[in-house]
Design a protein around this motif. Sequence first.
Motif, PDB file in Angstrom:
ATOM      1  N   LEU B  45      12.839  -3.794 -17.049  1.00  0.00           N
ATOM      2  CA  LEU B  45      11.415  -3.972 -17.343  1.00  0.00           C
ATOM      3  C   LEU B  45      10.706  -4.431 -16.086  1.00  0.00           C
ATOM      4  N   LEU B  46       9.677  -3.702 -15.683  1.00  0.00           N
ATOM      5  CA  LEU B  46       8.926  -4.056 -14.482  1.00  0.00           C
ATOM      6  C   LEU B  46       7.744  -4.968 -14.813  1.00  0.00           C
ATOM      7  N   ILE B  47       6.952  -4.564 -15.799  1.00  0.00           N
ATOM      8  CA  ILE B  47       5.740  -5.297 -16.136  1.00  0.00           C
ATOM      9  C   ILE B  47       5.317  -4.907 -17.533  1.00  0.00           C
ATOM     10  N   ILE B  55       0.859  -9.519 -18.682  1.00  0.00           N
ATOM     11  CA  ILE B  55       1.421 -10.745 -19.244  1.00  0.00           C
ATOM     12  C   ILE B  55       2.620 -11.226 -18.425  1.00  0.00           C
ATOM     13  N   ASP B  56       3.479 -10.310 -18.036  1.00  0.00           N
ATOM     14  CA  ASP B  56       4.694 -10.686 -17.315  1.00  0.00           C
ATOM     15  C   ASP B  56       5.004  -9.606 -16.283  1.00  0.00           C
ATOM     16  N   ASP B  57       4.875  -9.948 -15.021  1.00  0.00           N
ATOM     17  CA  ASP B  57       5.196  -8.991 -13.952  1.00  0.00           C
ATOM     18  C   ASP B  57       6.398  -9.460 -13.141  1.00  0.00           C
ATOM     19  N   SER B  58       7.205 -10.305 -13.729  1.00  0.00           N
ATOM     20  CA  SER B  58       8.340 -10.870 -12.996  1.00  0.00           C
ATOM     21  C   SER B  58       9.375  -9.822 -12.615  1.00  0.00           C
ATOM     22  N   GLY B  59       9.334  -8.671 -13.266  1.00  0.00           N
ATOM     23  CA  GLY B  59      10.281  -7.613 -12.951  1.00  0.00           C
ATOM     24  C   GLY B  59       9.843  -6.685 -11.827  1.00  0.00           C
ATOM     25  N   MET B  60       8.633  -6.831 -11.363  1.00  0.00           N
ATOM     26  CA  MET B  60       8.156  -6.003 -10.262  1.00  0.00           C
ATOM     27  C   MET B  60       8.951  -6.355  -9.010  1.00  0.00           C
ATOM     28  N   PRO B  61       9.584  -5.369  -8.383  1.00  0.00           N
ATOM     29  CA  PRO B  61      10.536  -5.660  -7.318  1.00  0.00           C
ATOM     30  C   PRO B  61       9.928  -6.374  -6.119  1.00  0.00           C
ATOM     31  N   PHE B  65       4.857  -2.775  -5.110  1.00  0.00           N
ATOM     32  CA  PHE B  65       4.601  -2.266  -6.455  1.00  0.00           C
ATOM     33  C   PHE B  65       3.378  -2.976  -7.044  1.00  0.00           C
ATOM     34  N   SER B  66       2.513  -2.176  -7.672  1.00  0.00           N
ATOM     35  CA  SER B  66       1.380  -2.761  -8.387  1.00  0.00           C
ATOM     36  C   SER B  66       1.092  -1.919  -9.620  1.00  0.00           C
ATOM     37  N   ALA B  67       0.563  -2.544 -10.651  1.00  0.00           N
ATOM     38  CA  ALA B  67       0.236  -1.844 -11.894  1.00  0.00           C
ATOM     39  C   ALA B  67      -1.120  -2.306 -12.391  1.00  0.00           C
TER      40      ALA B  67
END
Lengths: 113, 115
Positions: B45-47, B55-61, B65-67
Amino acid sequence: GDSVTQMEGPVTLSEEAFLTINCTYTATGYPSLFWYVQYPGEGLQLLLKATKADDKGSNKGFEATYRKETTSFHLEKGSVQVSDSAVYFCALSDGGAGNMLTFGGGTRLMVKP
Amino acid sequence: DAGVIQSPRHEVTEMGQEVTLRCKPISGHNSLFWYRQTMMRGLELLIYFNNNVPIDDSGMPEDRFSAKMPNASFSTLKIQPSEPRDSAVYFCASSFATGGGQPQHFGDGTRLSIL
């Protein structure tokens, strides 16, 4: 935190054999449990779900029963077909914000004619 | 009903280039998730967004990376600059968040290859 453990694959069966893929979980509270299937080159598809203890989810001949006493949700099918060859993922949702899922590592099933 | 729609289905580009992946969730769903799948690391899970808010972007490497989710019917995942180790299948999923019991519905994914 929450976790899901699945049996490692690959699982190789002959057509019409009985299938069991084990899944156990760790979670606080009363999670909802899911099985997803992923065919080659496709996304994950919901196969079945159960939302409370002793519920049985079923679909396409697959079944799984929510066993709270053993924290398990094993997937079974009485007679597999070649077309069932895929990767199967067990997952849980603890009901928190957003319906986040915690996935197991996936189990690859190969069914030979 | 239309499912989750992702585009493009395949993307091949050279390292250093900007990559933008797109997702249209199922109408009425209020949660959206971006995942990455590789042989080595499995499904990550990335975000995730709830009501268009991350809510949670802790998985973004990493910061490459941006969403974004500018509205309820569209989200993007951008990689800039791209690197070969970003090669993977990227999935978008959506859900109607009611506190549990509702499944996530996945798109068919974008297969990304960075040369």
